[in-house]
Design an enzyme around this catalytic site. Sequence first.
Site, PDB file in Angstrom:
ATOM      1  N   GLU A 186       0.893  -1.181   0.000  1.00 35.60           N
ATOM      2  CA  GLU A 186       0.000   0.000   0.000  1.00 35.60           C
ATOM      3  C   GLU A 186       0.918   1.214   0.000  1.00 35.60           C
ATOM      4  OE1 GLU A 186      -3.342   0.161  -0.003  1.00 35.60           O
ATOM      5  OE2 GLU A 186      -3.637  -1.996   0.018  1.00 35.60           O
ATOM      6  N   CYS A 234      -2.128   9.158   2.329  1.00 33.89           N
ATOM      7  CA  CYS A 234      -1.799   8.564   1.025  1.00 33.89           C
ATOM      8  C   CYS A 234      -2.815   8.967  -0.033  1.00 33.89           C
ATOM      9  CB  CYS A 234      -1.704   7.048   1.135  1.00 33.89           C
ATOM     10  SG  CYS A 234      -3.202   6.277   1.773  1.00 33.89           S
TER      11      CYS A 234
HETATM   12  P1  NAD Z   1       8.590   4.653   4.526  1.00 37.56           P
HETATM   13  O1  NAD Z   1       8.515   3.795   3.328  1.00 37.56           O
HETATM   14  O2  NAD Z   1       9.789   5.478   4.770  1.00 37.56           O
HETATM   15  O3  NAD Z   1       8.434   3.757   5.856  1.00 37.56           O
HETATM   16  C1  NAD Z   1       7.306   2.944   6.095  1.00 37.56           C
HETATM   17  C2  NAD Z   1       7.697   1.801   7.019  1.00 37.56           C
HETATM   18  O4  NAD Z   1       8.619   0.947   6.323  1.00 37.56           O
HETATM   19  C3  NAD Z   1       8.419   2.202   8.294  1.00 37.56           C
HETATM   20  O5  NAD Z   1       7.983   1.339   9.329  1.00 37.56           O
HETATM   21  C4  NAD Z   1       9.895   1.963   7.964  1.00 37.56           C
HETATM   22  O6  NAD Z   1      10.678   1.718   9.116  1.00 37.56           O
HETATM   23  C5  NAD Z   1       9.799   0.735   7.077  1.00 37.56           C
HETATM   24  N1  NAD Z   1      10.867   0.564   6.084  1.00 37.56           N
HETATM   25  C6  NAD Z   1      11.606   1.504   5.455  1.00 37.56           C
HETATM   26  N2  NAD Z   1      12.416   0.942   4.544  1.00 37.56           N
HETATM   27  C7  NAD Z   1      12.189  -0.398   4.583  1.00 37.56           C
HETATM   28  C8  NAD Z   1      12.710  -1.522   3.877  1.00 37.56           C
HETATM   29  N3  NAD Z   1      13.639  -1.393   2.943  1.00 37.56           N
HETATM   30  N4  NAD Z   1      12.216  -2.754   4.171  1.00 37.56           N
HETATM   31  C9  NAD Z   1      11.249  -2.911   5.098  1.00 37.56           C
HETATM   32  N5  NAD Z   1      10.734  -1.881   5.814  1.00 37.56           N
HETATM   33  C10 NAD Z   1      11.193  -0.638   5.556  1.00 37.56           C
HETATM   34  O7  NAD Z   1       7.254   5.532   4.496  1.00 37.56           O
HETATM   35  P2  NAD Z   1       6.826   6.708   5.496  1.00 37.56           P
HETATM   36  O8  NAD Z   1       7.642   7.904   5.181  1.00 37.56           O
HETATM   37  O9  NAD Z   1       6.794   6.181   6.884  1.00 37.56           O
HETATM   38  O10 NAD Z   1       5.302   6.928   5.067  1.00 37.56           O
HETATM   39  C11 NAD Z   1       4.892   7.832   4.096  1.00 37.56           C
HETATM   40  C12 NAD Z   1       4.547   7.109   2.807  1.00 37.56           C
HETATM   41  O11 NAD Z   1       3.582   6.086   3.056  1.00 37.56           O
HETATM   42  C13 NAD Z   1       3.910   8.014   1.781  1.00 37.56           C
HETATM   43  O12 NAD Z   1       4.460   7.761   0.520  1.00 37.56           O
HETATM   44  C14 NAD Z   1       2.444   7.606   1.821  1.00 37.56           C
HETATM   45  O13 NAD Z   1       1.729   7.908   0.649  1.00 37.56           O
HETATM   46  C15 NAD Z   1       2.546   6.153   2.067  1.00 37.56           C
HETATM   47  N6  NAD Z   1       1.275   5.618   2.580  1.00 37.56           N
HETATM   48  C16 NAD Z   1       0.501   4.785   1.797  1.00 37.56           C
HETATM   49  C17 NAD Z   1      -0.728   4.323   2.249  1.00 37.56           C
HETATM   50  C18 NAD Z   1      -1.634   3.437   1.409  1.00 37.56           C
HETATM   51  O14 NAD Z   1      -2.561   2.842   1.971  1.00 37.56           O
HETATM   52  N7  NAD Z   1      -1.426   3.318   0.110  1.00 37.56           N
HETATM   53  C19 NAD Z   1      -1.179   4.726   3.509  1.00 37.56           C
HETATM   54  C20 NAD Z   1      -0.385   5.580   4.260  1.00 37.56           C
HETATM   55  C21 NAD Z   1       0.853   6.020   3.795  1.00 37.56           C
END
Ligand code: NAD
Length: 481
Positions: free
Chosen positions: A252, A286
Amino acid sequence: MARQDTPGTETDSDFGLLIDGQLVAGTDMLDVINPATGQVFARCPAAGRDELDRAVAAARRAFPQWRSRRYADRADHIGRFCQALRAKREQLASLLTMEQGKPLRQSEDEITRATTQSEGLTRIAIEPQLLEDSNERRIEVQFFPLGVAGIITPWNAPINLAAGPLTSALYTGNTVILKPSPYTPLCTLKLGEIARNVFPPGVINVLAGGDDLGRQMTEHDGIDKIAFTGSVESGKAVMAAAARTLKRVTLELGGNDAAIVLDDADPKAIAPKLFFASFVNSGQVCMAIKRIYAHERVYAALCDALVEEARKARVGSGLEPDTQLGPIQNREQYDRVLGILDDTRRSGARILAGGVVPRGDGYFIPPTIVADIDEDSRLVREEQFGPIVPVLKFSDEQDAVRRANDTRYGLSGSVWSADPERAAAVASQLEVGTAWVNHHRATSATVPFGGAKESGIGRVYSETGLKEYLEARVVSVLKSA
Ligand code: NAD
């Protein structure tokens, strides 16, 4: 760490990782910053490889018993978990506001939504499908759980974005390792504490930790599925890492949602809805509206109406009762949004409202409306994930559709018109997972939600979403021996 006198200050002992039904310390500690002040207000344990291995072992041990329970039994556990969450709503909401920044009322709404969506999911029946039942044979598709699901969440809505995957995994008979963002670990650890009193040991394990811990989860041999919510870049890394063990993945990811406003829409009537869908949680959603395409006939009036909304909006600490828009959740994202604002200003676009960032320690940016901006600017091309939204002009509907679709993202979008059927015909041309007409940002337990293109893989909610946590098995019986 000694308890400080600041009201609302948490101590180390207030939080524990949940492993095999026990609240335990980690190998490390995380500092948690209140984005309204820019100050550390709490610390909590962080898991390393050892805690992850122990949590995975516990989840694997708990799996055979949990999977063998009936759906109704698992639904009953989830129902009791939701009741316990509701009972703690006020404490959880203020903790959520302190770590995430959103206004208290919206924190309460997030908890309510998490519980109603979870309960809604557990009312969906998963039945075997009978494909053939003739004199010769019976062919049936059955569904069985995958095993241990690793759930990784971002910082913008930590409770709600945990609840959908968590409930889906548990209801379908999987056991879980849940990891929140290192920016917002506290409420998720509290979810673990509440879950501990409801679920058998090992069914839910909660580990706080950084990106490294997430990476280790995606590579772990004992985890069968990753449900990941976060950025496109991290989502790609998750998918690449999951390939080694062929883990199932649900991704997501980010969005760059367009709202298309047709020439017959009433700008004054729709402006409050467009504004809310763009700026709620200070744009850190998002499926927030991130680009508005308005027909030239309504463009000026819509810009004026949006500016009026922006001027009325009260920005401040989420703990203040009047606040409508809180801070950006973390320093890194705050700097990124300020960089986009700088680029926008330098590009010669017109900033109609906002744009002036207050001095102080909190990460505040006022709601900013931008007009006459180039289609190739960062603000239009990238996911800003902050309170700054461009309004772009079009004269031809097909051109608006083309521009809305001219992006690698495909999460959702909306079309606004006095004639819903006319708008629905336009909405049907959007390359997205969800296209709304005359509203934006509505999800429910019975409606699948997820991204097209680079906004994700798979769906959450509905029977479709639940089946992301199940494997299909065909049983084909020849009736003559
Ligand atoms: P991010 O990708 O930096 O981090 C999200 C999570 O992933 C955190 O828990 C982080 O520690 C972990 N993570 C980071 N790199 C990883 C890897 N290589 N392997 C496994 N885990 C890893 O995102 P963010 O900055 O926390 O969130 C913002 C983003 O999330 C925005 O792009 C937003 O649009 C998206 N988002 C999408 C949805 C949806 O339902 N489509 C909902 C909410 C947020």
